[in-house]
Motif scaffolding. Structure first.
Motif: not given
Ligand SMILES: Cc1ncc(COP(=O)(O)OP(=O)(O)O)c(N)n1
Ligand SMILES: Cc1nc(C(=O)O)sc1CCOP(=O)(O)O
Ligand SMILES: [Mg+2]
Length: 555
Positions: A406-407, A353, A346, A374, A371-372, A426, A350, A525, A409, A467
């Motif tokens: 977006a990422r 988050y 990645l 969970q 953009k990231t 994660h 990030l 991050n 998780f 990460y």
């Protein structure tokens, strides 16, 4: 970047550490090595001298124990004014001193970590014993017999014992340990399997954690591999309590290793005094000795001492951790055969988050620009969703992640993440231990892994995640944590060690009030729960955090 007053003041605090050990007039080992180490690692070292030795780099010519009254006076003087955050014990001159110290420390310093280096053989040879026997007849040394010391009075009292190979053999001699019908005793020195059985017997006998130093072992040629047996200590993940681990460093080819055992044990005490949990302190101390050996020097004509090179900041200095999961004597499971990544790489950045449990809030934050992100839905609470609702939430979240590019998780539920094609998963270390990581790799999902300190972070790195989360930095009410908050100074250490290898994410108690301090540690991050979920306007709170984080390099 401008100096950060909070980080600086944490670093400036010098906890008091006592070394209870012998004086080495040559300056390479004993009290002298300990005080150099303690100062170098940001502690204030105090000394309780058990014996004075006359030695240089080639020989010990005399040893004289201090009187019982003098030993007690030193302890009482320090207790009255310079109470310790940790204690290291090195050379003890006779059995009377040993019994007295074990009792006194138990009575007077309850709860203070005690690192016991059961010195019987110095790292440069058995000169101490030779000196004792050469001096037989002289009143001052006639009672010295280091090899015969019985350390049992420290059972249950020390926090960690750090014997070398010969010391393990001597410690186990008094414990009947059968091996193929024979007693191990001195045979503990002969091969790795006997050594390991003896180490286990010693750890059981003392009922405390044990770091068996393997650097002198004749079967080790390429590496200096130590065996760490953790007792059922608190303050770390239950996953690792009672665990057995090899800590493996490359062998440093130098004869200048005088005082390496003293340096290791005092460094462990220093790192614990600075607030590290036991396995982290051991990892950092071993890295410290490795760096010290690499820069060692020779002031006399015999083996010289280690250099003092400060808190290690390079990942290559940290030992590799191999978790011995196989209970038999043979090591079958190692980091090398763990099913693992690499998981997709990645970018370092990030963005801020957010970690949320609600799909509507997830959408709000994606609209606000995250953009990231969970989705963390726990299924062990009374208001947990049923299986169908959980799956529906995950399906919807994945669709939103794709829509907003977006990422996304998914926390914990890796099977559903694979089934529905999430960007990533994660996992905590407990989850990762039971998850089929090879299926996550095969499905092409990114993996974020939690860690709580140096030891866990180094273990996590073996799985080559996308990460590495570093938690928890400040106290949090979002979940119950087994380990203490790491604080900013530890986050600085972790960021220096790991950020060059993969993106790092700090989590735990982070919000707008401490974001600048967190940024100053160099972590890549930040992840937040309450800072957005409990804000009256989560989208605005997210945007404010994102803007402040974006601006961090401009300060
Ligand atoms: C970014 C990030 N870091 C750490 C965690 C904690 O994950 P885990 O250890 O699996 O604990 P739970 O979140 O499941 O309670 C996280 N979720 N995200
Ligand atoms: C979910 C989680 N994991 C942590 C870890 O250290 O692994 S700390 C944490 C909670 C973070 O919540 P908040 O931002 O509200 O303090
Ligand atoms: Mg989890």
């Amino acid at each position: 970047m401008a100096a950060n007053p909070l980080v600086e003041s944490e670093l400036a605090a010098r906890p008091v550490v006592w070394t209870i050990a012998g004086s080495d007039s040559g300056g390479g080992a004993g009290i002298q090595a300990d005080l150099l180490t303690l100062h170098d690692l940001g502690c204030h070292g105090c000394s309780v001298i058990t014996a004075i030795t006359a030695q240089n780099s080639v020989a010990v010519t005399a040893v004289e124990p201090v009187s019982p009254a003098m030993l007690a006076a030193q302890l009482e003087a320090l207790k009255a004014d310079l109470y310790p955050a940790a204690v290291k014990i090195g050379l003890i001159a006779n059995q009377a001193q040993l019994e007295f110290l074990a009792q006194w420390l138990g009575d007077n310093l309850p709860g203070v970590p005690v690192i016991l280096d059961p010195v019987m053989v110095a790292s440069c040879g058995d000169e101490l014993q030779h000196a004792a026997s050469r001096a037989q007849g002289a009143a001052t040394v006639s009672t010295l017999d280091f090899s015969g010391l019985d350390f049992s009075a420290f059972a249950g009292r020390a926090t960690l014992i750090t014997p070398n190979v010969t010391e393990v053999a001597r410690l186990v001699s008094g414990i009947a340990v059968p091996y193929a019908g024979e007693s191990i005793g001195e045979e503990a020195e002969s091969d790795c399997t006997r050594w390991r059985l003896a180490v286990r017997a010693v750890a059981r006998h003392f009922g405390v954690s044990l770091l068996a130093k393997g650097g002198d072992a004749r079967w080790q040629t390429q590496h200096a591999s130590d065996l760490l047996l953790l007792s059922d200590i608190g303050n770390i993940s239950t996953l690792y309590r009672g665990g057995e681990f090899y800590l493996e460093s490359p062998r440093v080819d130098t004869a200048n290793n005088h005082g390496s055992g003293c340096t290791l044990s005092s460094a462990i005490a220093a790192f614990m005094a600075k607030g590290m949990v036991l396995p982290d302190a051991v990892m950092m101390a071993k890295a410290y000795v490795y760096e010290g050996l690499k820069a060692s020097f020779q002031p006399g004509s015999g083996p010289g001492p280690l250099a003092r090179t400060g808190t290690p900041a390079s990942l290559s200095s940290l030992p590799k951790v191999r978790w011995v999961k196989e209970p038999s004597a043979k090591l079958t499971k190692s980091a090398d055969d763990m099913p693992a990544g690499p998981f997709p790489a990645l970018p370092r950045d990030l963005g801020v988050y957010p970690v949320v449990s609600d799909v509507a809030l997830l959408q709000t934050l994606l609209e606000a620009g995250a953009k990231t992100i969970q989705l963390r839905i726990k299924t062990d609470t009374p208001d947990s969703p049923d299986d169908a609702a959980l799956e529906a939430a995950i399906v919807r979240a994945i669709a939103l992640g794709k829509q907003y590019q977006a990422r996304l998780f998914i926390n914990d539920h890796w099977q559903l993440a694979i089934k529905h094609g999430a960007f990533g998963v994660h996992l905590g270390q407990e989850d990762a231990d039971s998850a089929a990581l090879e299926r996550i790799v095969a499905a092409g999902l990114a993996l974020g892994l939690s860690s709580h300190g140096v030891f866990e972070a180094r273990l996590a790195l073996e799985l080559k995640p996308s990460y590495l989360a570093l938690g928890h930095i400040f106290p949090t009410t979002t979940k119950t944590m087994p380990s203490p908050p790491q604080g900013l100074s530890m986050l600085t250490t972790l960021s220096r060690l790991f950020s060059k290898s993969l993106p790092t994410v700090a989590i735990g108690g982070i919000d707008g009030t401490n974001l600048t301090d967190v940024a100053a540690t160099g972590v890549d991050n930040i992840a937040v729960v309450r800072a957005v979920t409990q804000a009256s306007e989560p989208a605005a709170a997210y945007r404010a955090l994102a803007a402040a984080w974006e601006a961090r390099h401009a300060r």
